[in-house]
Design a protein around this motif. Structure first.
Motif, PDB file in Angstrom:
ATOM      1  N   ILE A  15       5.564   1.270  11.717  1.00  0.00           N
ATOM      2  CA  ILE A  15       5.783   2.486  10.935  1.00  0.00           C
ATOM      3  C   ILE A  15       5.001   3.637  11.558  1.00  0.00           C
ATOM      4  N   GLN A  16       3.771   3.372  11.943  1.00  0.00           N
ATOM      5  CA  GLN A  16       2.918   4.412  12.523  1.00  0.00           C
ATOM      6  C   GLN A  16       3.402   4.894  13.891  1.00  0.00           C
ATOM      7  N   VAL A  38      12.142   4.155   1.333  1.00  0.00           N
ATOM      8  CA  VAL A  38      10.699   4.286   1.493  1.00  0.00           C
ATOM      9  C   VAL A  38      10.442   5.376   2.527  1.00  0.00           C
ATOM     10  N   TYR A  39       9.590   6.325   2.149  1.00  0.00           N
ATOM     11  CA  TYR A  39       9.345   7.512   2.963  1.00  0.00           C
ATOM     12  C   TYR A  39       7.957   7.499   3.585  1.00  0.00           C
ATOM     13  N   SER A  40       7.881   8.094   4.764  1.00  0.00           N
ATOM     14  CA  SER A  40       6.614   8.371   5.426  1.00  0.00           C
ATOM     15  C   SER A  40       6.777   9.730   6.087  1.00  0.00           C
ATOM     16  N   ASN A  41       5.859  10.627   5.846  1.00  0.00           N
ATOM     17  CA  ASN A  41       5.945  11.994   6.382  1.00  0.00           C
ATOM     18  C   ASN A  41       7.265  12.664   6.013  1.00  0.00           C
ATOM     19  N   GLN A  42       7.682  12.514   4.781  1.00  0.00           N
ATOM     20  CA  GLN A  42       8.890  13.109   4.215  1.00  0.00           C
ATOM     21  C   GLN A  42      10.189  12.655   4.892  1.00  0.00           C
ATOM     22  N   GLY A  56       4.140  -2.347   5.888  1.00  0.00           N
ATOM     23  CA  GLY A  56       3.497  -1.389   5.003  1.00  0.00           C
ATOM     24  C   GLY A  56       3.314  -0.053   5.704  1.00  0.00           C
ATOM     25  N   PRO A  57       2.774   0.938   5.011  1.00  0.00           N
ATOM     26  CA  PRO A  57       2.642   2.280   5.590  1.00  0.00           C
ATOM     27  C   PRO A  57       1.696   2.338   6.785  1.00  0.00           C
ATOM     28  N   ASP A  58       0.760   1.416   6.867  1.00  0.00           N
ATOM     29  CA  ASP A  58      -0.193   1.419   7.976  1.00  0.00           C
ATOM     30  C   ASP A  58       0.195   0.471   9.102  1.00  0.00           C
ATOM     31  N   GLY A  64       0.767  -1.239   0.000  1.00  0.00           N
ATOM     32  CA  GLY A  64       0.000   0.000   0.000  1.00  0.00           C
ATOM     33  C   GLY A  64       0.797   1.288   0.000  1.00  0.00           C
ATOM     34  N   PHE A  65       2.103   1.216  -0.240  1.00  0.00           N
ATOM     35  CA  PHE A  65       2.876   2.449  -0.359  1.00  0.00           C
ATOM     36  C   PHE A  65       2.508   3.144  -1.666  1.00  0.00           C
ATOM     37  N   ASP A  66       2.535   4.445  -1.665  1.00  0.00           N
ATOM     38  CA  ASP A  66       2.347   5.224  -2.885  1.00  0.00           C
ATOM     39  C   ASP A  66       3.674   5.239  -3.631  1.00  0.00           C
TER      40      ASP A  66
END
Length: 185
Positions: A145-146, A72-76, A139-141, A43-45
């Motif tokens: 990661i969260q 792989v990035y999350s929140n920049q 994954g991102p969720d 589910g990553f963009d």
């Protein structure tokens, strides 16, 4: 095969993330499989994945450029680095972890080494294997990661220097013997 290459060139293919036409090799097919897994299964963009980041290593008066296959990035912020390498994963742990300490001024929280069939998810902070198998890649969720903190641990100058020496020794000095001719290595 193309001139001066020991990798079997299978033709060309469209890169899953960028759409650019690239050389088709067995290794590249695994990289494309990993990229599709990150997007389609986890589910990553696509915009949150950077492929082929070049890192310049310099040690003992020598320099070389190596690549991180995926950031792989999350929140920049890069939350995970993934590198593909054929064969044994255990022999790739230390150089991959070392490389993750050279890209930014902070330690990337999760480092994944995969041969396309199996994977190890490694804590960037401790170097311990936190999960095994392709299904262990978060994954991102995913909760890990969260639940990441707002700031990541800074990589000290000493640790960065040590990491650069390890990465150079394993990824350059101990790498493909025909590296001068090989874009894949």
């Amino acid at each position: 095969m193309s001139e001066n290459s020991h990798h079997l060139i299978l033709g060309e293919l469209a890169d899953f993330l960028s759409g650019k036409i690239i050389t088709d090799t067995h290794d590249e097919r695994y990289r494309q499989q990993i990229a599709r897994h990150l997007v389609n299964d986890l589910g990553f963009d696509k915009s949150d994945i950077e492929a082929g980041r070049e890192i310049t290593l310099q040690t003992a008066g020598r320099s070389a450029v190596v690549k991180a296959d995926f950031l792989v990035y999350s929140n920049q912020r890069a939350v995970m680095m993934i590198n593909y390498a054929p064969g044994s994963l255990v022999t790739r742990r230390l150089p991959t972890l070392s490389l993750s300490r050279l890209i930014f001024d902070y330690q990337i929280p999760f480092v994944v080494i995969t041969n396309g069939e199996d994977a190890e998810v490694i804590s960037g902070k401790t170097g311990k294997v936190e999960g095994e198998g392709i299904s262990a890649i978060p994954g991102p969720d995913h909760q890990i990661i969260q639940s990441l903190p707002d700031t990541f641990e800074t990589v000290s100058a000493k640790r960065r220097s040590q990491a650069e020496k390890i990465a150079f020794a394993c990824l350059v000095d101990g790498s493909c013997m025909v590296e001068n001719y090989c874009d894949e290595c």
